[in-house]
Design an enzyme around this catalytic site. Sequence first.
Site, mmCIF file in Angstrom:
data_model
loop_
_atom_site.group_PDB
_atom_site.id
_atom_site.type_symbol
_atom_site.label_atom_id
_atom_site.label_comp_id
_atom_site.label_asym_id
_atom_site.label_seq_id
_atom_site.Cartn_x
_atom_site.Cartn_y
_atom_site.Cartn_z
ATOM 1 N N CYS A 1 0.844 -1.202 0.000
ATOM 2 C CA CYS A 1 0.000 0.000 0.000
ATOM 3 C C CYS A 1 0.884 1.259 0.000
ATOM 4 O O CYS A 1 1.745 1.425 0.859
ATOM 5 C CB CYS A 1 -0.930 0.010 1.218
ATOM 6 S SG CYS A 1 -1.950 1.491 1.253
ATOM 7 N N LYS B 1 2.099 -9.462 -0.116
ATOM 8 C CA LYS B 1 1.753 -8.711 -1.331
ATOM 9 C C LYS B 1 2.603 -7.443 -1.355
ATOM 10 O O LYS B 1 2.614 -6.694 -0.370
ATOM 11 C CB LYS B 1 0.261 -8.372 -1.330
ATOM 12 C CG LYS B 1 -0.194 -7.550 -2.553
ATOM 13 C CD LYS B 1 -1.716 -7.509 -2.614
ATOM 14 C CE LYS B 1 -2.237 -6.688 -3.784
ATOM 15 N NZ LYS B 1 -2.165 -5.239 -3.570
ATOM 16 N N GLY C 1 -2.068 -6.238 -11.643
ATOM 17 C CA GLY C 1 -1.904 -4.913 -12.219
ATOM 18 C C GLY C 1 -2.447 -4.818 -13.613
ATOM 19 O O GLY C 1 -1.972 -5.490 -14.523
HETATM 20 C C1 LIG Z 1 -9.593 1.585 -3.800
HETATM 21 C C2 LIG Z 1 -8.403 0.687 -3.680
HETATM 22 C C3 LIG Z 1 -8.088 0.134 -2.453
HETATM 23 C C4 LIG Z 1 -6.983 -0.714 -2.317
HETATM 24 N N1 LIG Z 1 -6.730 -1.288 -1.102
HETATM 25 C C5 LIG Z 1 -5.713 -2.187 -0.983
HETATM 26 C C6 LIG Z 1 -5.503 -2.916 0.229
HETATM 27 O O1 LIG Z 1 -6.249 -2.767 1.222
HETATM 28 N N2 LIG Z 1 -4.457 -3.791 0.269
HETATM 29 C C7 LIG Z 1 -3.631 -3.987 -0.798
HETATM 30 O O2 LIG Z 1 -2.700 -4.791 -0.726
HETATM 31 N N3 LIG Z 1 -3.830 -3.336 -1.969
HETATM 32 C C8 LIG Z 1 -4.848 -2.471 -2.089
HETATM 33 N N4 LIG Z 1 -5.079 -1.861 -3.282
HETATM 34 C C9 LIG Z 1 -4.245 -2.220 -4.450
HETATM 35 C C10 LIG Z 1 -4.878 -3.359 -5.257
HETATM 36 O O3 LIG Z 1 -5.015 -4.528 -4.478
HETATM 37 C C11 LIG Z 1 -4.034 -3.688 -6.505
HETATM 38 O O4 LIG Z 1 -2.756 -4.095 -6.093
HETATM 39 C C12 LIG Z 1 -3.885 -2.491 -7.447
HETATM 40 O O5 LIG Z 1 -5.091 -1.762 -7.577
HETATM 41 C C13 LIG Z 1 -3.430 -2.952 -8.863
HETATM 42 O O6 LIG Z 1 -4.347 -3.854 -9.426
HETATM 43 P P1 LIG Z 1 -5.432 -3.403 -10.547
HETATM 44 O O7 LIG Z 1 -4.645 -2.799 -11.669
HETATM 45 O O8 LIG Z 1 -6.126 -4.690 -10.918
HETATM 46 O O9 LIG Z 1 -6.303 -2.380 -9.914
HETATM 47 C C14 LIG Z 1 -6.160 -0.999 -3.430
HETATM 48 C C15 LIG Z 1 -6.483 -0.426 -4.665
HETATM 49 C C16 LIG Z 1 -7.575 0.407 -4.811
HETATM 50 C C17 LIG Z 1 -7.893 0.993 -6.159
#
Ligand SMILES: Cc1cc2nc3c(=O)[nH]c(=O)nc-3n(C[C@H](O)[C@H](O)[C@H](O)COP(=O)(O)O)c2cc1C
Length: 326
Positions: free
Chosen positions: A101, A140, A202
């Site tokens: 994060c 992660k 991603g």
């Molecule tokens: C609104 C939001 C909240 C997220 N909260 C977390 C979280 O609590 N823990 C985490 O490891 N990643 C969190 N992420 C990251 C996502 O798990 C992911 O790694 C990132 O969005 C990339 O994937 P995507 O391209 O499919 O969105 C969050 C992302 C978004 C957009």
Amino acid sequence: MHDFFRQHRLLLAPMAGVSDEALRTLCREQGADLTYTEMVSAKGLSYANEKTRHLLHLAPAEDQVAVQLFGHEPDTMAAQAAWIEDEMGDSLAYLDINMGCPARKITSKGDGSALMRDPELAVAIVGAVTAAVKHPVTVKFRRGWAEGDETCVEFARRMEEAGAAALAVHGRFAEQLYRGRAEWDAIARVKRAVGVPVVGNGDVRTGADAVALVQRTGVDAVMIARGAEGNPWLFAQAKAALAGDPEPDAPSAGERIDMARRHARLLFERQGRNIVRMRKHAMWYMAGLPGAAVARERINACVTLEDFDRVFDELLECIRDHEARG
Ligand SMILES: Cc1cc2nc3c(=O)[nH]c(=O)nc-3n(C[C@H](O)[C@H](O)[C@H](O)COP(=O)(O)O)c2cc1C
């Protein structure tokens, strides 16, 4: 965990404020093999904070969930991981530790992706948590902290040595936040460097993306976050694409509104007053539909389930008019 991921190839990512029981239910129905809770504060749990504990509740239809913990104190993390294991038993698939994060309010305390800048502490956390629980412990993380400084391969090796049973990698640097594109080749480099299963994450927005990510990186599983916002159907599409089957058609406007209605109902049943959280989901479901621009303002004023239903009714009418006019 290789066997586990052979049967759980499509994962809904942890998303704070988004991946609650309602979204998880809908994504599981559409074919997500496993979902993650929103990130859970180890510190919050240690204070027996009710709001934090609530994040651990499973939806009625869920058999298992992966719980994601965040924090930076090895002892607190270990103690709370043990508590979660005791509370959840078989409904816990595994414990994941958030080292990805990038939000300032998290990293300024040394949590989330700040741990990528302190690998010794990250190792100590994984060591302490794995020693405290029987369930697998996963991590992660991102491509690295500073833009251009790719540390994920070395970091992955250290996490594996410390006892991580699997690794999930988001191919962006922490400093990038969500800008630019995820570098899938960095995920491939991690996959080649470790023996434990690797989950790729991603920019998976379509079924074809899921296939491309697997082909390009060799990952054991695909994790989807933003692509599932207002779009649980992505799991059905990705599942078909990964199986080499034709993808189901994209949902119609009516199906999108029906799903939004169900989402609102589930949120109401599980979160009660917290249904204002539905506003952002409603925007995502409506995006691009005729009348969505007007509905946007109305959605932002919704407070009750009935308010949302009224906006959905109006939107449906607007879509019918639009279709009637051709
Ligand atoms: C609104 C939001 C909240 C997220 N909260 C977390 C979280 O609590 N823990 C985490 O490891 N990643 C969190 N992420 C990251 C996502 O798990 C992911 O790694 C990132 O969005 C990339 O994937 P995507 O391209 O499919 O969105 C969050 C992302 C978004 C957009």
